[in-house]
Scaffold this motif. Structure first.
Motif, mmCIF file in Angstrom:
data_model
loop_
_atom_site.group_PDB
_atom_site.id
_atom_site.type_symbol
_atom_site.label_atom_id
_atom_site.label_comp_id
_atom_site.label_asym_id
_atom_site.label_seq_id
_atom_site.Cartn_x
_atom_site.Cartn_y
_atom_site.Cartn_z
ATOM 1 N N GLU A 1 -17.333 -129.886 65.185
ATOM 2 C CA GLU A 1 -15.886 -129.986 65.006
ATOM 3 C C GLU A 1 -15.430 -129.497 63.638
ATOM 4 O O GLU A 1 -14.357 -128.910 63.500
ATOM 5 C CB GLU A 1 -15.448 -131.446 65.201
ATOM 6 C CG GLU A 1 -13.947 -131.646 65.130
ATOM 7 C CD GLU A 1 -13.539 -133.079 65.392
ATOM 8 O OE1 GLU A 1 -12.335 -133.375 65.301
ATOM 9 O OE2 GLU A 1 -14.423 -133.911 65.680
ATOM 10 N N LYS A 2 -16.268 -129.696 62.632
ATOM 11 C CA LYS A 2 -15.911 -129.342 61.261
ATOM 12 C C LYS A 2 -15.627 -127.851 61.099
ATOM 13 O O LYS A 2 -14.843 -127.444 60.238
ATOM 14 C CB LYS A 2 -17.033 -129.775 60.312
ATOM 15 C CG LYS A 2 -16.719 -129.616 58.836
ATOM 16 C CD LYS A 2 -17.845 -130.190 57.998
ATOM 17 C CE LYS A 2 -17.561 -130.044 56.508
ATOM 18 N NZ LYS A 2 -18.670 -130.600 55.681
ATOM 19 N N ILE A 3 -16.255 -127.012 61.924
ATOM 20 C CA ILE A 3 -16.096 -125.567 61.756
ATOM 21 C C ILE A 3 -15.430 -124.909 62.957
ATOM 22 O O ILE A 3 -15.430 -123.687 63.073
ATOM 23 C CB ILE A 3 -17.460 -124.882 61.485
ATOM 24 C CG1 ILE A 3 -18.412 -125.084 62.678
ATOM 25 C CG2 ILE A 3 -18.067 -125.390 60.192
ATOM 26 C CD1 ILE A 3 -19.658 -124.221 62.609
ATOM 27 N N THR A 4 -14.851 -125.713 63.836
ATOM 28 C CA THR A 4 -14.318 -125.148 65.078
ATOM 29 C C THR A 4 -13.187 -124.149 64.847
ATOM 30 O O THR A 4 -12.953 -123.262 65.675
ATOM 31 C CB THR A 4 -13.843 -126.279 66.015
ATOM 32 O OG1 THR A 4 -13.514 -125.732 67.296
ATOM 33 C CG2 THR A 4 -12.619 -126.984 65.440
ATOM 34 N N ASN A 5 -12.482 -124.280 63.712
ATOM 35 C CA ASN A 5 -11.390 -123.349 63.430
ATOM 36 C C ASN A 5 -11.758 -122.308 62.372
ATOM 37 O O ASN A 5 -10.873 -121.594 61.887
ATOM 38 C CB ASN A 5 -10.151 -124.125 62.982
ATOM 39 C CG ASN A 5 -9.563 -124.962 64.110
ATOM 40 O OD1 ASN A 5 -9.487 -124.514 65.254
ATOM 41 N ND2 ASN A 5 -9.166 -126.191 63.804
ATOM 42 N N PRO B 1 -20.768 -121.193 60.532
ATOM 43 C CA PRO B 1 -19.815 -120.564 61.463
ATOM 44 C C PRO B 1 -20.183 -119.136 61.840
ATOM 45 O O PRO B 1 -19.928 -118.701 62.960
ATOM 46 C CB PRO B 1 -18.491 -120.632 60.702
ATOM 47 C CG PRO B 1 -18.861 -120.759 59.260
ATOM 48 C CD PRO B 1 -20.141 -121.538 59.241
ATOM 49 N N ARG B 2 -20.782 -118.408 60.908
ATOM 50 C CA ARG B 2 -21.156 -117.028 61.207
ATOM 51 C C ARG B 2 -22.210 -116.977 62.308
ATOM 52 O O ARG B 2 -22.164 -116.110 63.185
ATOM 53 C CB ARG B 2 -21.675 -116.361 59.931
ATOM 54 C CG ARG B 2 -22.061 -114.906 60.097
ATOM 55 C CD ARG B 2 -22.458 -114.317 58.765
ATOM 56 N NE ARG B 2 -23.201 -113.076 58.886
ATOM 57 C CZ ARG B 2 -23.855 -112.504 57.890
ATOM 58 N NH1 ARG B 2 -23.825 -113.055 56.688
ATOM 59 N NH2 ARG B 2 -24.514 -111.377 58.077
ATOM 60 N N PRO C 1 -12.803 -118.839 60.818
ATOM 61 C CA PRO C 1 -12.445 -117.509 61.333
ATOM 62 C C PRO C 1 -13.501 -116.898 62.244
ATOM 63 O O PRO C 1 -13.163 -116.272 63.264
ATOM 64 C CB PRO C 1 -12.273 -116.687 60.046
ATOM 65 C CG PRO C 1 -11.892 -117.688 59.009
ATOM 66 C CD PRO C 1 -12.658 -118.925 59.348
ATOM 67 N N GLU C 2 -14.783 -117.077 61.912
ATOM 68 C CA GLU C 2 -15.847 -116.488 62.731
ATOM 69 C C GLU C 2 -15.862 -117.092 64.133
ATOM 70 O O GLU C 2 -16.107 -116.401 65.122
ATOM 71 C CB GLU C 2 -17.209 -116.688 62.066
ATOM 72 C CG GLU C 2 -17.344 -116.039 60.696
ATOM 73 C CD GLU C 2 -16.950 -116.967 59.561
ATOM 74 O OE1 GLU C 2 -17.375 -116.705 58.426
ATOM 75 O OE2 GLU C 2 -16.212 -117.961 59.802
ATOM 76 N N VAL C 3 -15.610 -118.395 64.200
ATOM 77 C CA VAL C 3 -15.600 -119.080 65.495
ATOM 78 C C VAL C 3 -14.318 -118.772 66.258
ATOM 79 O O VAL C 3 -14.343 -118.506 67.465
ATOM 80 C CB VAL C 3 -15.753 -120.606 65.289
ATOM 81 C CG1 VAL C 3 -15.656 -121.336 66.632
ATOM 82 C CG2 VAL C 3 -17.088 -120.918 64.611
#
Length: 311
Positions: free
Chosen positions: A200-204, A172-173, A206-208
């Motif tokens: 989709e797994k990291i769409t929410n 995500p970073r 904080p970095e994204v």
């Protein structure tokens, strides 16, 4: 640990990053090899479902480390004598999967259970730090990318973030950084395209989410900037036109004038914190999300907001 079954191979530890270990090769592959580089030992068994989930994650992260750590996989059923001997020195092999990090011939750290990729990376980072091995290559590139973005080289930052994504698709970073680099290059279309490609797994994550907020605010700020003359005229006629003041804050934020943008919203909150169901506070919170929790402007404005709300 010197009493473990097997004897060191005179040829020394092999250079392979990942290999299967046995009680005969343990001294050579783990104890001796760990004198120069941290060695992770994955204790597993064929009947262990979580072991099968963890194995590919471990291998992926170890390969990405590019030689900073090695991995030895030990089947405890096929190597019961070794497992029994290691249990005597404190390894809780009754509960697998278990991964032990060896450094300088000794156990440095341990984790149990099928950690997600992020957890495995954190564990390896801790091991590398404790052993003086620095950080994972991807982490080093992320530091370089962050520095490039902060020092006005978004094109360099974008290349570095993209290279990390090529190796770690669910980082995500790196995704958040890539979007911010595109925004710094005034390429909103590419920023939006990058957000659409985020797994989709990291769409929410904080970095994204922060990068998404930054894109939304940039678009809103551009629209507000186009209407700047009208906004200033409205404020000249009525300094307490809170709608105009919020629009001004959005335009100032898009121009990179974060302290002034926060100041406009804090002015509204100080005058009427309940205006439009707290719209000024909500906008300020969006700014914080877009700027990041560690941004100096976020820290300062958050303190000022707290003093207003709790005074």
């Amino acid at each position: 640990m010197e009493q473990l079954i097997g004897q060191p191979d005179a040829a020394g530890a092999q250079a392979d990053l990942i290999k299967d270990g046995t009680q005969e090769t343990f001294i050579n592959d783990v104890i001796e090899a760990s004198r120069s580089v941290p060695v992770l030992v994955d204790f597993w068994a064929d009947w262990c479902g979580p072991c099968k989930q963890l194995a590919p994650v471990l291998e992926k992260v170890v390969r990405a480390a590019k030689g900073k750590v090695r991995l030895v996989k030990v089947d405890i059923e096929a190597n019961r004598a070794l497992a029994a001997q290691l249990a005597q020195v404190g390894l809780p092999l009754q509960s697998i999967p278990l991964v032990a990090a060896f450094w300088k011939g000794q156990i440095l750290d341990v984790f149990q259970g099928a950690l997600p990729e992020s957890g495995v990376k954190k564990f390896i980072e801790t091991v590398l730090k404790a052993s003086g091995g620095g950080t994972l290559p991807a982490t080093e590139r992320l530091h370089e990318a962050d520095t490039a973005l902060e020092t006005g080289r978004p094109d360099v930052a974008a290349e570095l973030y993209s290279s990390v994504i090529g190796e770690e698709e669910e980082n995500p970073r790196a995704w958040g950084g890539l979007v911010r680099a595109m925004l710094a290059l005034d390429d909103e279309e590419s920023a939006a395209a990058a957000l659409a490609d985020v797994p989709e797994k990291i769409t929410n994550a904080p970095e994204v989410a922060g990068a998404r907020a930054a894109l939304e605010l940039k678009r809103e700020g551009r629209q507000a900037a186009e209407a700047m003359e009208g906004i200033q005229a409205r404020l000249a006629a009525n300094p307490e036109d809170f709608e105009a003041r919020c629009e001004l804050a959005t335009a100032l934020n898009a121009a990179g004038r974060r302290e002034e943008a926060a100041g406009e919203l804090l002015h509204v909150i100080r005058a009427d914190r309940g205006w439009k169901d707290g719209a000024a506070r909500q906008q300020l919170l969006r700014f914080f999300e877009a700027w990041g929790n560690d941004d100096p402007n976020t820290l300062t404005a958050r303190r000022r907001l707290s003093s207003l709300l709790f005074s």
